[in-house]
Scaffold this active site. Sequence first.
Site, PDB file in Angstrom:
ATOM      1  N   HIS A 115      -5.926 -32.768  18.054  1.00 46.00           N
ATOM      2  CA  HIS A 115      -4.865 -33.664  18.506  1.00 46.00           C
ATOM      3  C   HIS A 115      -3.693 -32.881  19.086  1.00 46.00           C
ATOM      4  O   HIS A 115      -2.598 -33.422  19.213  1.00 46.00           O
ATOM      5  CB  HIS A 115      -4.404 -34.552  17.342  1.00 46.00           C
ATOM      6  N   GLU A 125      -5.028  -6.276  14.724  1.00 45.81           N
ATOM      7  CA  GLU A 125      -4.477  -4.969  14.341  1.00 45.81           C
ATOM      8  C   GLU A 125      -5.588  -3.910  14.396  1.00 45.81           C
ATOM      9  O   GLU A 125      -5.320  -2.735  14.626  1.00 45.81           O
ATOM     10  CB  GLU A 125      -3.851  -5.030  12.950  1.00 45.81           C
ATOM     11  N   LYS A 172       9.360  -0.773  14.068  1.00 48.91           N
ATOM     12  CA  LYS A 172       9.972  -0.473  12.764  1.00 48.91           C
ATOM     13  C   LYS A 172      11.090   0.540  12.927  1.00 48.91           C
ATOM     14  O   LYS A 172      12.173   0.393  12.364  1.00 48.91           O
ATOM     15  CB  LYS A 172       8.924   0.151  11.823  1.00 48.91           C
ATOM     16  N   LYS A 183       0.840  -1.204   0.000  1.00 49.04           N
ATOM     17  CA  LYS A 183       0.000   0.000   0.000  1.00 49.04           C
ATOM     18  C   LYS A 183       0.878   1.257   0.000  1.00 49.04           C
ATOM     19  O   LYS A 183       0.697   2.157  -0.802  1.00 49.04           O
ATOM     20  CB  LYS A 183      -0.920  -0.031   1.227  1.00 49.04           C
ATOM     21  N   GLY A 233      -4.909  -1.622   4.918  1.00 46.66           N
ATOM     22  CA  GLY A 233      -4.129  -2.769   4.442  1.00 46.66           C
ATOM     23  C   GLY A 233      -4.807  -4.095   4.735  1.00 46.66           C
ATOM     24  O   GLY A 233      -4.903  -4.975   3.886  1.00 46.66           O
ATOM     25  N   ARG A 234      -5.336  -4.239   5.957  1.00 46.65           N
ATOM     26  CA  ARG A 234      -5.943  -5.523   6.340  1.00 46.65           C
ATOM     27  C   ARG A 234      -7.350  -5.703   5.771  1.00 46.65           C
ATOM     28  O   ARG A 234      -8.000  -6.709   6.037  1.00 46.65           O
ATOM     29  CB  ARG A 234      -5.934  -5.666   7.860  1.00 46.65           C
ATOM     30  N   GLU A 243      10.524  -4.575   4.524  1.00 46.82           N
ATOM     31  CA  GLU A 243      10.609  -5.999   4.175  1.00 46.82           C
ATOM     32  C   GLU A 243      10.301  -6.193   2.688  1.00 46.82           C
ATOM     33  O   GLU A 243      10.996  -6.923   1.973  1.00 46.82           O
ATOM     34  CB  GLU A 243       9.618  -6.822   5.007  1.00 46.82           C
TER      35      GLU A 243
HETATM   36  O1  LIG Z   1       1.040  -2.719   2.238  1.00 45.13           O
HETATM   37  P1  LIG Z   1       2.136  -2.105   3.008  1.00 45.13           P
HETATM   38  O2  LIG Z   1       2.111  -0.603   2.967  1.00 45.13           O
HETATM   39  O3  LIG Z   1       3.490  -2.630   2.560  1.00 45.13           O
HETATM   40  O4  LIG Z   1       1.965  -2.499   4.504  1.00 45.13           O
HETATM   41  C1  LIG Z   1       2.038  -3.807   4.954  1.00 45.13           C
HETATM   42  C2  LIG Z   1       1.625  -3.918   6.394  1.00 45.13           C
HETATM   43  O5  LIG Z   1       2.584  -3.288   7.208  1.00 45.13           O
HETATM   44  C3  LIG Z   1       2.267  -2.372   8.199  1.00 45.13           C
HETATM   45  O6  LIG Z   1       3.247  -2.385   9.176  1.00 45.13           O
HETATM   46  C4  LIG Z   1       0.901  -2.446   8.806  1.00 45.13           C
HETATM   47  O7  LIG Z   1       0.928  -2.790  10.151  1.00 45.13           O
HETATM   48  C5  LIG Z   1      -0.047  -3.362   8.112  1.00 45.13           C
HETATM   49  O8  LIG Z   1      -1.347  -2.911   8.336  1.00 45.13           O
HETATM   50  C6  LIG Z   1       0.215  -3.441   6.638  1.00 45.13           C
HETATM   51  O9  LIG Z   1      -0.713  -4.307   6.049  1.00 45.13           O
END
Ligand SMILES: O=P(O)(O)OC[C@H]1O[C@H](O)[C@H](O)[C@@H](O)[C@@H]1O
Length: 552
Positions: free
Chosen positions: A387, A356, A511, A208, A270-271, A214
């Site tokens: 199990h 989140e 972060k 996003k 994002g979620r 990462e």
């Molecule tokens: O889609 P992006 O901007 O790479 O973000 C990826 C993810 O990282 C962040 O740290 C948020 O906590 C998430 O809500 C998000 O989905």
Amino acid sequence: MSDSPRLTRRPEWAELEDHRAQWHAHLRDLFDQDPGRAERYVVRVGDLRIDYSKHLITDETLALLQELATATDVFGLRDAMFRGEKINTTERRAVLHTALRAPRDAVIEVDGENVVPKVHAVLDKMTDFADRVRSGEWTGHTGKRIKNVVNIGIGGSDLGPAMAYEALRAYTAREMTFRFVSNVDGADLHEAVRDLDPAETLFIVASKTFTTIETITNATSARSWLLAAFEDDEKAVAKHFVALSTNAGKVTEFGIDPDNMFEFWDWVGGRYSYDSAIGLSLMIAIGPERFREMLDGFRIVDEHFRNAPAEANAPLLLGLLGVWYGNFFDAQSHAVLPYSHYLSKFTAYLQQLDMESNGKSVDRDGHPVQWQTGPVVWGTPGTNGQHAYYQLIHQGTKLIPADLIGFANPVAELSDELKAQHDLLMANLFAQGQALAFGKTEEEVRAEGVPEEQVPHRTFKGNHPTTTILATEPTPSVLGQLIALYEHKVFVQGAIWNIDSFDQWGVELGKVLAKRVEPALTRGADVPGLDPSTAALVAAYRTLKNAQEEVN
Ligand SMILES: O=P(O)(O)OC[C@H]1O[C@H](O)[C@H](O)[C@@H](O)[C@@H]1O
């Protein structure tokens, strides 16, 4: 909202506290006294049959919970969300994942602009691209057909497509390979591409913000892997990399052609984003038609949430039940236990969606909350869990409300023999719901001739609440329905707790600190102000790393 009474000072809250204080009914008694609850406490939405009869509730409980929902104006906030108001107050954003599945002719405005045409323009662009990749018309740099799709993203840019790809595997293009890389551990990308031919591989960089370290790190390494196969011919990038993002500037900076970018917008969290452009890998896997069926499924539940009366509104009911246990029974967690191999990543997806969103400890006005908010969500496919950790649910000391999810039919492509296993799978689901609710009394255990000293060990107190969600089959539409159900359940709870379910400031600190610590790991740089514990860990890491380097 700032002058509204604090949640725990509301009379409706006090009434629920009284009701809880007087509560001693066992589910055995509730069903003895009122067998009709088995049919009465069922809500149907789309293809979902949601049975909430095995809950520690009576009509009175439900009425009191509904009063709390009315007092906290859950439906008012719902309407504001659907209207495109900026209910994500800390980020000053609208919350419009529902617009992602709105019909073409709908009008939903943000800052005076109808966003629906933009949504459909991107969907059309995705459709065109997915069709070209699937048909072989879109080829790689050397003219070879794309056979592998690797989605690089994390959090909401990974969990949704990865979960849905698994869930809808029976509908996917079986001749293609789909992989999902999220972890900045280089092993993730290494394992994902080691057996792939770069000439046949398409990378989808999903982010996003397009600033997530990462994802950008993995995408950069993927680019190097690709270019190494093409003598560093940069032209290859355009045929093998596309981006899904809200940030055109950063996408261009990374070297991806803006024509190869599929856009979404800041009003999609994002979620809440896998039904946006973030779903491109899924669309390539299942085809545009199935993807749109999935969107239709989401829409069925959106409409239900918007229009169904409170007493038959599934997301409202599920949200209220969670409030009942979390706030009045001190339940700390909520298990989601699908009886479906295809839903193996479903709970992991819900962890981000729920935790989140509702893992907050200040209210919308920034005041500390005096009440519990979101639960720890956990679980894996049910039969496997039986199990492993079900022991604790059955006989441990904790109250763990659980959702049991199952399907009436296996997917069509299974052999007859494998299809026949489905009844056994579902027998386990029903048996667990039964055992959790009704348990096994000491008398019943004794009647089986169990030696007296073993009786306490072999007794099941029962009274563990479950919701049973049944559907016909894990189709694209049913998946959309399930996800929208949970999205809106999470919304309901956030509305009652008066928290902003749509920000995620809690992920920021780690972060920032990782960025500060990294130079100490890579080149022994001094990190000013590092606490003694972390400094000792960093020193130990460097010693171990250097020792290993000397051996090598
Ligand atoms: O889609 P992006 O901007 O790479 O973000 C990826 C993810 O990282 C962040 O740290 C948020 O906590 C998430 O809500 C998000 O989905």
